[in-house]
Design a protein around this motif. Structure first.
Motif, mmCIF file in Angstrom:
data_model
loop_
_atom_site.group_PDB
_atom_site.id
_atom_site.type_symbol
_atom_site.label_atom_id
_atom_site.label_comp_id
_atom_site.label_asym_id
_atom_site.label_seq_id
_atom_site.Cartn_x
_atom_site.Cartn_y
_atom_site.Cartn_z
ATOM 1 N N ASP A 79 -17.894 91.118 27.897
ATOM 2 C CA ASP A 79 -17.740 92.536 28.250
ATOM 3 C C ASP A 79 -16.826 93.269 27.270
ATOM 4 N N MET B 32 -20.107 96.017 35.550
ATOM 5 C CA MET B 32 -18.727 95.813 35.105
ATOM 6 C C MET B 32 -18.044 94.852 36.066
ATOM 7 N N CYS B 96 -19.628 101.937 31.538
ATOM 8 C CA CYS B 96 -18.608 101.469 30.581
ATOM 9 C C CYS B 96 -17.895 102.651 29.938
ATOM 10 N N CYS B 103 -20.923 97.239 30.871
ATOM 11 C CA CYS B 103 -19.872 96.729 29.989
ATOM 12 C C CYS B 103 -20.311 95.484 29.219
ATOM 13 N N PHE B 104 -21.548 95.042 29.447
ATOM 14 C CA PHE B 104 -22.024 93.802 28.834
ATOM 15 C C PHE B 104 -23.112 94.057 27.792
#
Lengths: 110, 110
Positions: A79, B32, B96, B103-104
C-alpha cells in the motif's frame, strides 16, 4: 532475503511486521488478516504460498501446512504507506481456523 | 463509549489499536487499511462514517472530512481473533490520499 528495493519501502511496526490482507482473487472475499516480517514476505513472493509470521506462536506459518487449507498467491501489492500488503489468493477450503470460509463471518457488529 | 460487550472481544495491539480493512461493498475492492481504537470503532458504528485513529498525527480522522472522499459504512465485522475489523463501505471518490482508487494500486510486488 527480501529484495532490498522492496525492504526499503516497508514501514514496519515496532515488532518488524506489516499487516497482510488475504483476499480471494475471483470473488473478492476478504478472507483473513495476518502479519509478515521481511522473511515471510520474501517466502510468499518467491514460493507463491502465503507465509505469515505467527505473533502468538513466534514462528513462520505457511498457510495450510497443518490444515491443508492452502493459499495460492496470485498477486501481492504494497500500500501507499508501506505498512500493509494485499494478497490475492486462491483459498482452498475454509480460510478461518474455526472452519468458516472467512475470519469475518461470525461476528457482525453492524 | 464502545459497547462493553464488543470492547471485551477486542484484542488490541500495545497501542490500543485494531486494524481496519475498508472494502467497497459492491465491487469487493480492498480500498485501504487503517487503525482504530475503541472510540474510533464506537464512532464508526454509531455514525456510519468510517472514523480511524491516525497513528502519524495522533488524532481521530473521519475519512473524507478533509478530502471529501467519505466512506459510508454498510457493515462492520470483527474477525475470529478480535484484532481486525472489516468495514464494507461506499467510497466516494478515490480512497487513497495519492488520488488512486485504492491504496494498493501503485506498487505491485508480484
Amino acid at each position: 532475503m527480501l529484495d532490498p528495493a522492496i525492504a526499503a519501502r516497508l514501514k514496519r511496526d515496532p515488532n518488524g511486521l506489516v499487516a497482510a490482507v488475504a483476499q480471494q482473487y475471483d470473488t473478492g472475499e476478504v478472507l483473513m488478516v495476518a502479519w509478515m516480517d521481511d522473511e515471510a514476505l520474501h517466502r510468499t513472493l518467491t514460493t507463491g504460498r502465503a507465509t505469515y509470521w505467527s505473533r502468538s506462536r513466534g514462528e513462520y506459518w505457511v498457510k495450510g501446512d497443518t490444515s491443508g487449507h492452502t493459499q495460492d498467491v496470485k498477486s501481492v501489492a504494497l500500500d501507499c504507506d508501506g505498512d500493509t500488503v494485499l494478497l490475492k489468493v486462491d483459498q482452498h477450503g475454509p480460510a478461518c481456523h474455526t472452519g468458516t470460509r472467512t475470519c469475518f463471518d461470525a461476528d457482525v457488529l453492524r
